[in-house]
Structure formats: structure tokens, C-alpha cells
Write a protein that holds these residues in place. Structure first.
Motif, PDB file in Angstrom:
ATOM      1  N   UNK A 177     -57.612 -30.463  33.882  1.00  0.00           N
ATOM      2  CA  UNK A 177     -56.295 -30.794  33.355  1.00  0.00           C
ATOM      3  C   UNK A 177     -55.662 -31.841  34.274  1.00  0.00           C
ATOM      4  N   UNK A 178     -55.208 -32.925  33.687  1.00  0.00           N
ATOM      5  CA  UNK A 178     -54.464 -33.945  34.428  1.00  0.00           C
ATOM      6  C   UNK A 178     -53.023 -33.870  33.931  1.00  0.00           C
ATOM      7  N   UNK A 179     -52.092 -33.819  34.870  1.00  0.00           N
ATOM      8  CA  UNK A 179     -50.676 -33.676  34.531  1.00  0.00           C
ATOM      9  C   UNK A 179     -49.852 -34.745  35.230  1.00  0.00           C
ATOM     10  N   UNK A 180     -48.865 -35.268  34.522  1.00  0.00           N
ATOM     11  CA  UNK A 180     -47.938 -36.254  35.098  1.00  0.00           C
ATOM     12  C   UNK A 180     -46.818 -35.499  35.808  1.00  0.00           C
ATOM     13  N   UNK A 181     -46.540 -35.880  37.030  1.00  0.00           N
ATOM     14  CA  UNK A 181     -45.496 -35.238  37.831  1.00  0.00           C
ATOM     15  C   UNK A 181     -44.131 -35.715  37.348  1.00  0.00           C
ATOM     16  N   UNK A 182     -43.252 -34.756  37.064  1.00  0.00           N
ATOM     17  CA  UNK A 182     -41.893 -35.049  36.610  1.00  0.00           C
ATOM     18  C   UNK A 182     -40.869 -34.881  37.728  1.00  0.00           C
ATOM     19  N   UNK A 183     -41.101 -33.881  38.594  1.00  0.00           N
ATOM     20  CA  UNK A 183     -40.201 -33.583  39.701  1.00  0.00           C
ATOM     21  C   UNK A 183     -40.981 -32.703  40.675  1.00  0.00           C
ATOM     22  N   UNK A 184     -40.540 -32.619  41.912  1.00  0.00           N
ATOM     23  CA  UNK A 184     -41.245 -31.798  42.883  1.00  0.00           C
ATOM     24  C   UNK A 184     -40.367 -31.552  44.098  1.00  0.00           C
ATOM     25  N   UNK A 185     -40.752 -30.560  44.881  1.00  0.00           N
ATOM     26  CA  UNK A 185     -40.015 -30.228  46.084  1.00  0.00           C
ATOM     27  C   UNK A 185     -40.876 -29.393  47.012  1.00  0.00           C
ATOM     28  N   UNK A 186     -40.461 -29.287  48.281  1.00  0.00           N
ATOM     29  CA  UNK A 186     -41.234 -28.533  49.271  1.00  0.00           C
ATOM     30  C   UNK A 186     -40.311 -27.914  50.306  1.00  0.00           C
ATOM     31  N   UNK A 187     -40.813 -26.873  50.949  1.00  0.00           N
ATOM     32  CA  UNK A 187     -40.123 -26.211  52.046  1.00  0.00           C
ATOM     33  C   UNK A 187     -41.019 -26.353  53.277  1.00  0.00           C
ATOM     34  N   UNK A 188     -40.705 -27.319  54.133  1.00  0.00           N
ATOM     35  CA  UNK A 188     -41.540 -27.625  55.300  1.00  0.00           C
ATOM     36  C   UNK A 188     -41.591 -26.492  56.324  1.00  0.00           C
ATOM     37  N   UNK A 189     -40.717 -25.504  56.190  1.00  0.00           N
ATOM     38  CA  UNK A 189     -40.724 -24.395  57.146  1.00  0.00           C
ATOM     39  C   UNK A 189     -41.785 -23.343  56.797  1.00  0.00           C
ATOM     40  N   UNK A 190     -42.399 -23.449  55.650  1.00  0.00           N
ATOM     41  CA  UNK A 190     -43.406 -22.460  55.212  1.00  0.00           C
ATOM     42  C   UNK A 190     -44.821 -22.989  55.446  1.00  0.00           C
ATOM     43  N   UNK A 191     -45.753 -22.058  55.642  1.00  0.00           N
ATOM     44  CA  UNK A 191     -47.173 -22.373  55.822  1.00  0.00           C
ATOM     45  C   UNK A 191     -47.920 -21.979  54.550  1.00  0.00           C
ATOM     46  N   UNK A 192     -48.842 -22.819  54.052  1.00  0.00           N
ATOM     47  CA  UNK A 192     -49.528 -22.506  52.798  1.00  0.00           C
ATOM     48  C   UNK A 192     -50.562 -21.392  52.923  1.00  0.00           C
ATOM     49  N   UNK A 193     -50.789 -20.717  51.815  1.00  0.00           N
ATOM     50  CA  UNK A 193     -51.848 -19.711  51.701  1.00  0.00           C
ATOM     51  C   UNK A 193     -53.163 -20.455  51.531  1.00  0.00           C
ATOM     52  N   UNK A 194     -54.133 -20.166  52.388  1.00  0.00           N
ATOM     53  CA  UNK A 194     -55.435 -20.822  52.330  1.00  0.00           C
ATOM     54  C   UNK A 194     -56.497 -19.848  51.839  1.00  0.00           C
ATOM     55  N   UNK A 195     -57.529 -20.403  51.203  1.00  0.00           N
ATOM     56  CA  UNK A 195     -58.667 -19.610  50.743  1.00  0.00           C
ATOM     57  C   UNK A 195     -59.921 -20.270  51.280  1.00  0.00           C
ATOM     58  N   UNK A 196     -60.752 -19.463  51.984  1.00  0.00           N
ATOM     59  CA  UNK A 196     -61.934 -19.997  52.666  1.00  0.00           C
ATOM     60  C   UNK A 196     -63.030 -18.948  52.698  1.00  0.00           C
ATOM     61  N   UNK A 197     -64.211 -19.315  52.223  1.00  0.00           N
ATOM     62  CA  UNK A 197     -65.382 -18.433  52.237  1.00  0.00           C
ATOM     63  C   UNK A 197     -65.092 -17.074  51.613  1.00  0.00           C
ATOM     64  N   UNK A 198     -64.390 -17.098  50.477  1.00  0.00           N
ATOM     65  CA  UNK A 198     -64.164 -15.878  49.721  1.00  0.00           C
ATOM     66  C   UNK A 198     -63.042 -14.993  50.224  1.00  0.00           C
ATOM     67  N   UNK A 199     -62.224 -15.493  51.156  1.00  0.00           N
ATOM     68  CA  UNK A 199     -61.142 -14.678  51.714  1.00  0.00           C
ATOM     69  C   UNK A 199     -59.889 -15.530  51.877  1.00  0.00           C
ATOM     70  N   UNK A 200     -58.740 -14.865  51.931  1.00  0.00           N
ATOM     71  CA  UNK A 200     -57.487 -15.558  52.207  1.00  0.00           C
ATOM     72  C   UNK A 200     -57.390 -15.851  53.694  1.00  0.00           C
ATOM     73  N   UNK A 201     -57.018 -17.062  54.042  1.00  0.00           N
ATOM     74  CA  UNK A 201     -56.803 -17.451  55.426  1.00  0.00           C
ATOM     75  C   UNK A 201     -58.086 -17.867  56.123  1.00  0.00           C
ATOM     76  N   UNK A 202     -57.950 -18.729  57.106  1.00  0.00           N
ATOM     77  CA  UNK A 202     -59.114 -19.189  57.860  1.00  0.00           C
ATOM     78  C   UNK A 202     -59.653 -18.122  58.787  1.00  0.00           C
ATOM     79  N   UNK A 203     -58.798 -17.485  59.536  1.00  0.00           N
ATOM     80  CA  UNK A 203     -59.247 -16.535  60.539  1.00  0.00           C
ATOM     81  C   UNK A 203     -59.976 -15.337  59.932  1.00  0.00           C
ATOM     82  N   UNK A 204     -59.511 -14.856  58.779  1.00  0.00           N
ATOM     83  CA  UNK A 204     -60.171 -13.704  58.145  1.00  0.00           C
ATOM     84  C   UNK A 204     -61.619 -14.016  57.824  1.00  0.00           C
TER      85      UNK A 204
END
Length: 173
Positions: free
Chosen positions: A139-166
Motif C-alpha cells: 500500500x502506498x499512501x500520500x501523507x496529509x499531515x503528521x506529528x511526533x513526540x521526540x521525548x518518546x522511544x519507539x517500540x522495536x521488533x527484532x528476531x521475533x521479539x520486542x526490543x533489541x535487548x530481549x
């Protein structure tokens, strides 16, 4: 010796492909919209920025998704980039046959789609194009508006688990 183009492609074991590509770290998103019967959404790991001019993003729901057709019908939707403390929200929106919005706080985006509370970023979009992606739809979507909260850290998924360290601490995932 024959050119590589003459060599038939190897048969790739899907589990091996999943394991190898699981080494690529991805973020976790929930794509939301206001459907005909209220808010709808699903968890989506296959998301990326595509173009700055015009502003486009891409994501890939599974062809088996029963939620994507309802979002497609809405034509406008919001990609919510989850924060690291939103693992439960990721799991909740990944389940079928449940009220995915039970206990979930959200507000309307400028274009009317649900923006989930506490996300790292949100990207309000409208459907631009769809392409065959094997067992997924690209799916390709055209961006209409967007925003971010720089104080938050994103949820990552790696090797079948949430987060890098796990995943690094538990090689079995």
C-alpha cells in the motif's frame, strides 16, 4: 559458464527467510481509520517512508487481513508509530475477532482518523496506490499531515521479539 540470469532461483524455506530477515530491526505501527461501523485498525511491522516529493509512505498488510479492506474503504487512515511501552497495544491490534479499541484512548487526527494516545509519531494519509506483494499487498499512501513526540522511544521488533535487548539476551527469540 552460464550467466547468473540463466540459473533458476533457489527454493527458499519460509522459516529460514523469516529467521534471516528477522535480523533487520523494524518499528511497530498500528494503522487506524474510521470505518463505516466505527474505528478500525491493525498492527503492521512492514512500514517505511517512500518519497518526500510527493510525500509518500508504504506499508504491507497480509492478503489474509480482514481489517485492511475496511481501511481501504475509508480511503484515509493514520499510521501510528508505537512507543516502547506499547507492546500490549501492538498485541491487542494484532488479534482478530476482538474489540481492538477496548480500553484504548485516542483522538481524531485532522482528517478524522484515530491517533492513539502515547505514540511516538502519527502519519495521517490517504490511499495513493496498491500493488501485488505476494502474500501481502503493498500500500502506498500520500501523507496529509503528521506529528511526533521526540521525548518518546519507539517500540522495536527484532528476531521475533520486542526490543533489541530481549532478542540479544535470548537467542531463541
Amino acid at each position: 559458464m552460464s550467466p547468473a540470469a540463466d540459473v533458476p532461483p533457489a527454493v527458499i524455506d519460509p522459516q529460514v527467510m523469516r529467521d534471516v530477515l528477522g535480523h533487520f530491526v523494524s518499528g511497530v505501527t498500528v494503522v487506524t481509520a474510521m470505518g463505516a461501523d466505527g474505528p478500525v485498525g491493525f498492527t503492521c511491522q512492514s512500514f517505511s517512508s517512500l518519497s518526500l516529493d510527493p510525500p509518500l509512505v508504504a506499508f504491507a498488510p497480509a492478503r489474509t487481513s480482514t481489517t485492511w479492506p475496511r481501511l481501504r474503504d475509508a480511503r484515509r487512515f493514520c499510521v501510528n508509530v508505537l512507543a516502547e511501552e506499547q507492546r500490549d497495544l501492538s498485541r491487542q491490534f494484532a488479534r482478530s475477532g476482538t474489540d481492538k479499541y477496548a480500553g484504548v484512548s485516542w483522538a481524531e487526527s485532522p482528517y478524522g482518523s484515530p491517533v492513539l494516545d502515547g505514540v511516538v509519531a502519527w502519519i495521517d494519509s490517504e490511499l495513493w496506490a496498491e500493488y501485488d506483494g505476494g502474500d501481502h499487498t503493498i500500500v502506498v499512501a500520500r501523507v496529509l499531515d503528521l506529528g511526533a513526540d521526540a521525548s518518546r522511544t519507539p517500540l522495536l521488533f527484532h528476531r521475533g521479539a520486542y526490543g533489541l535487548q530481549a532478542a540479544l539476551l535470548d537467542p531463541e527469540g
